[in-house]
Design an enzyme around this catalytic site. Structure first.
Site, PDB file in Angstrom:
ATOM      1  N   SER A 137       0.847  -1.190   0.000  1.00  0.00           N
ATOM      2  CA  SER A 137       0.000   0.000   0.000  1.00  0.00           C
ATOM      3  C   SER A 137       0.881   1.237   0.000  1.00  0.00           C
ATOM      4  O   SER A 137       2.036   1.192   0.458  1.00  0.00           O
ATOM      5  CB  SER A 137      -0.882  -0.001   1.247  1.00  0.00           C
ATOM      6  OG  SER A 137      -1.457   1.269   1.456  1.00  0.00           O
ATOM      7  N   TYR A 150      -1.424  -0.970  10.260  1.00  0.00           N
ATOM      8  CA  TYR A 150      -1.630  -1.368   8.865  1.00  0.00           C
ATOM      9  C   TYR A 150      -0.455  -0.908   8.006  1.00  0.00           C
ATOM     10  O   TYR A 150       0.110  -1.672   7.217  1.00  0.00           O
ATOM     11  CB  TYR A 150      -2.943  -0.767   8.358  1.00  0.00           C
ATOM     12  CG  TYR A 150      -3.160  -0.893   6.863  1.00  0.00           C
ATOM     13  CD1 TYR A 150      -3.505  -2.119   6.301  1.00  0.00           C
ATOM     14  CD2 TYR A 150      -3.020   0.210   6.028  1.00  0.00           C
ATOM     15  CE1 TYR A 150      -3.695  -2.234   4.924  1.00  0.00           C
ATOM     16  CE2 TYR A 150      -3.214   0.104   4.662  1.00  0.00           C
ATOM     17  CZ  TYR A 150      -3.549  -1.112   4.114  1.00  0.00           C
ATOM     18  OH  TYR A 150      -3.738  -1.227   2.753  1.00  0.00           O
TER      19      TYR A 150
END
Lengths: 247, 187
Positions: A137, A150
């Site tokens: 990401s 995350y």
């Protein structure tokens, strides 16, 4: 023949369907059986052959069984995509008070899952000169104030990919990452939980929209799995419409 | 100056004539049973800024190369998941113990990219820590605390030593530049 983890929805579904569009056999690996079967049906409808296979990527025995079953059924394995992330991924947290059990969930799904899939899939991927794709990401580059765990696991995934690309290159197996920005249930949930998120994500986005998992992200992963990317390894491709603070 | 970290923090603190705060030793199982102990340490350690500079250093998780298909689950848990959690907690404590306007400086072992085959556990930790530092940097910036990371090549046993830490701490503490990521010695 490819396996896509976390493919019962969102970006994983997009990858699975995109692979189905070119006639590949796609194993939709997920814990959610109903949704997984639905996505497998979409893969078949798209022109490939979709199979649901139950798998918790954080469970060593389960991953071993899953990979073995695919190889037993198909006689080969050409690609593995690790897309699974913790269900806590879109939940805003204060890292100073984050419970270790919540951190464990992020680590177990994203990192342990990558390790277990890599360990079990290496041998069949070596046989097929195959490819491993890990989903990361943009958060794994720049960090996130509200999504620190995350972001941390997504950054760590890139370290794994860089190292495995060196390890497996001599065996003809490629390892790459894709960093997508797509409209998925997790992103929608994030927007709902943090009303400022939509403006922060889209306010300066060059293309002004979130990617479609099937049309905008799936084909990028499919490229990396394909013969067309036979000389590409150890990289991260951003499939984010240019929405990156760090290039 | 405070040095937060695992056993190596004691030596680094001595070389800096600083105080040390040790992260609990741990070896996690699949369920992270010892995570509660780490969480309790974090909660009782981190309150009130007291130090102008806080150095964070966790021992390198990997001391020899090993290809991933040969890594057993126990080894993975010990050398990847455990230090990942220790780093996450230690950086949080460091930010809390740093005075407003101060500097947190992490030192982590990072295999050189071209030499990283067999070193994936260390590479995983290094890239994870780099991203953790960026996230904590965003948060601590509200107090004008800068959070830096210096990655050091993992190519021999002595990947970190006191003089190097002292030099980098002096350099960064004197800098007015915001949070930084420095990949030292990469080629």
């Amino acid at each position: 023949v490819v396996v896509v983890s976390g493919a019962s929805g969102g970006v994983g579904r997009g990858i699975a369907v995109a692979c189905g569009e070119v006639g590949w056999t796609v194993y939709v690996a997920a814990r959610r059986e109903g949704e997984g079967h639905d996505v497998a049906g979409e893969v078949t409808q798209a022109g490939g052959r979709g199979e649901f296979i139950s798998c918790d990527v954080a469970d060593a025995a389960g991953v071993e069984r899953m990979v073995q079953r695919v190889v037993d059924n198909e006689g080969r394995l050409d690609g593995v995509v690790h897309n699974s992330t913790s269900g806590l991924s879109p939940v805003p947290v204060d890292p100073m008070t984050l419970s270790m059990q919540d951190l464990r969930d992020h680590v177990a799904v994203s990192l342990r899952g990558a390790y277990l899939l890599a360990r079990e899939a290496f041998s069949p991927l070596k046989e097929s000169n195959g490819s491993l794709v890990l989903l990361t990401s943009e958060a794994g580059f720049e960090g996130k104030m509200r999504l620190a765990p995350y972001a941390a696991v997504k950054g760590a995934v890139r370290g794994l990919a860089r190292s495995w690309a060196r390890e497996w290159g001599p065996h003809g197996v490629r390892v790459n990452c894709v960093a997508p920005l797509a409209l998925s249930p997790a992103v929608e949930e994030g927007f709902a939980k943090d009303p400022t998120m939509a403006e922060r994500v889209l306010g300066r986005h060059p293309m002004g929209y979130l990617g479609d998992p099937v049309r905008d992200v799936g084909p990028v992963v499919r490229f990396l799995l394909s013969e067309s990317a036979r000389y590409v390894t150890g990289v991260t491709i951003m499939a984010d419409g240019g929405n990156r603070p760090i290039s | 100056v405070l040095v937060v970290g695992t056993a190596i923090a004691t030596d680094i603190a001595a070389s800096l004539e600083a105080t040390s705060l040790l992260v609990p030793e741990a070896s996690f199982d699949e369920s992270w049973t010892q995570g509660a102990e780490l969480e309790a340490w974090r909660d009782r350690s981190g309150s009130g800024g007291q130090y102008g500079v806080v150095v964070v250093v966790v021992d390198s998780s990997q001391v020899e190369p090993q290809i991933i298909e040969d890594v057993e689950l126990d080894r993975w848990l010990e050398s990847c998941e455990t230090p990942f959690a220790q780093w996450f907690a230690a950086l949080g404590v460091a930010c809390l113990l740093c005075v407003d306007g101060g500097r947190v400086i992490a030192f982590v072992a990072r295999p050189r990219p071209m030499d990283s085959g067999g070193w994936s556990l260390a590479a995983c930790i290094a890239d994870g820590v780099e991203t953790m530092v960026r996230s904590y940097g965003f948060i601590a910036n509200e107090r004008n605390v800068r959070v830096d990371v210096v990655t050091l090549p993992l190519d021999d046993d002595a990947w970190i030593e006191g003089d190097l830490v002292r030099n980098r701490v002096v350099m960064l503490a004197a800098s007015s530049i915001g949070s930084m990521v420095i990949h030292e010695g990469e080629r």
